[in-house]
Design an enzyme around this catalytic site. Structure first.
Site, short mmCIF file in Angstrom:
data_model
loop_
_atom_site.label_atom_id
_atom_site.label_comp_id
_atom_site.label_asym_id
_atom_site.label_seq_id
_atom_site.Cartn_x
_atom_site.Cartn_y
_atom_site.Cartn_z
N ALA A 73 0.81 -1.23 0.00
CA ALA A 73 0.00 0.00 0.00
C ALA A 73 0.83 1.27 0.00
CB ALA A 73 -0.93 -0.01 1.21
N VAL B 218 5.55 -9.50 3.02
CA VAL B 218 4.67 -10.62 2.63
C VAL B 218 5.44 -11.92 2.41
CG1 VAL B 218 2.87 -9.15 1.59
CG2 VAL B 218 4.70 -10.09 0.14
N TYR C 80 8.94 -13.61 -14.09
CA TYR C 80 7.86 -12.70 -13.65
C TYR C 80 6.53 -13.18 -14.23
CZ TYR C 80 4.94 -8.60 -13.07
OH TYR C 80 3.89 -7.75 -12.74
#
Ligand code: 8X3
Length: 262
Positions: free
Chosen positions: A18, A67, A159
């Protein structure tokens, strides 16, 4: 962890990644729609800057964790005070591309960073949040994927693989969680003008800027608007999958730039 004003009664959205880009724009958009926000990231100062740009009445708290570290994720989310623990909307936005180039030239640290952040990180956060959603028999998980999850382009193979995993997880979460009243939305943007390319090119500002030159790239707010569309859909409607391009983009890494001769 820091707590600010609480506005009981409004829905709670938890956003990973965020502190900038799509995550920060989504915070603003959801705040404007009355959501209480739990903003997650690794950098306290940047998260606080995002908080400062929210409408004054926003009820917001920040959670600091990476994370990629399961223990940190679990500890941070289990530390939420009772008034903030019933997360209605989870936005799995954290993730990045690390490095560019043909696979045989890539380094495995970059592969680890992408698989750990984009795939395992999404799983760890979802695991920590979905138990409560199952118990309450409602919730909404929004996974920010990428056009890299829909097709593979040269130079970004791992990716792309990590984002293909996100696509599979969105489909699979929907299969497993619909029975509990949990909606799952997958959003796959193309080129969005953020710090994404600067990370991919490891701080090479000229190469990063060139990605967005010669056309009008998507802005983070464009993706935040799609999140708002998904969360404000009527309860009988699930926005399952959205692919979003700039008008000049036609496929992964294919953009019609004004500087081109055709
Ligand atoms: C970011 C978009 O096209 O660089 O996920 O893969 S792209």
């Amino acid at each position: 962890m820091e707590e600010m004003t609480i506005n009981p009664g409004s829905s709670i959205a938890l956003i990973t990644g965020a502190s900038s880009g799509i995550g920060a724009a989504t915070a603003v958009a959801l705040a404007e729609h009355g959501y209480r926000l739990i903003l997650c990231g690794r950098n306290r100062n940047r998260l606080e800057q995002v908080c400062e740009n929210l409408p004054a009445a926003t009820a917001v708290m920040t959670l600091l964790f990476d994370v990629r570290k399961e223990q940190e994720v679990r500890q941070a989310i289990s530390s939420l005070p009772a008034a903030w623990a019933s997360v209605d909307v989870l936005i799995n936005n954290a993730g990045n591309a690390h490095g560019i180039g043909s696979m045989e030239q890539n380094n495995t640290e970059d592969w680890d960073a992408m698989i750990d952040g984009n795939v395992k990180g999404l799983l760890y956060v979802s695991k920590a949040i979905m138990a409560g959603m199952v118990e309450r028999q409602r919730g909404h998980i929004i996974n920010i994927s990428s056009i890299a999850g829909k097709s593979v382009y040269p130079g970004g193979v791992v990716y792309c693989a990590s984002k293909h995993a996100v696509e599979a997880l969105s489909q699979g979460m929907r299969l497993d969680l619909t029975r509990y009243g949990i909606k799952v939305t997958n959003i796959a943007p193309g080129f969005v003008e953020t710090g994404f390319s600067l990370v991919r090119f490891k701080g090479d500002t000229a190469r990063a800027a060139a990605v967005y030159e010669g056309f009008e790239a998507l802005q983070p707010k464009d993706i935040a608007d799609a999140v708002v569309y998904a969360v404000t859909a009527p309860s009988h409607v699930t926005i399952a999958d959205l692919t979003i391009f700039a008008s000049a983009q036609s496929a992964g890494s294919i953009v019609h730039r004004k500087t081109q001769s055709n």
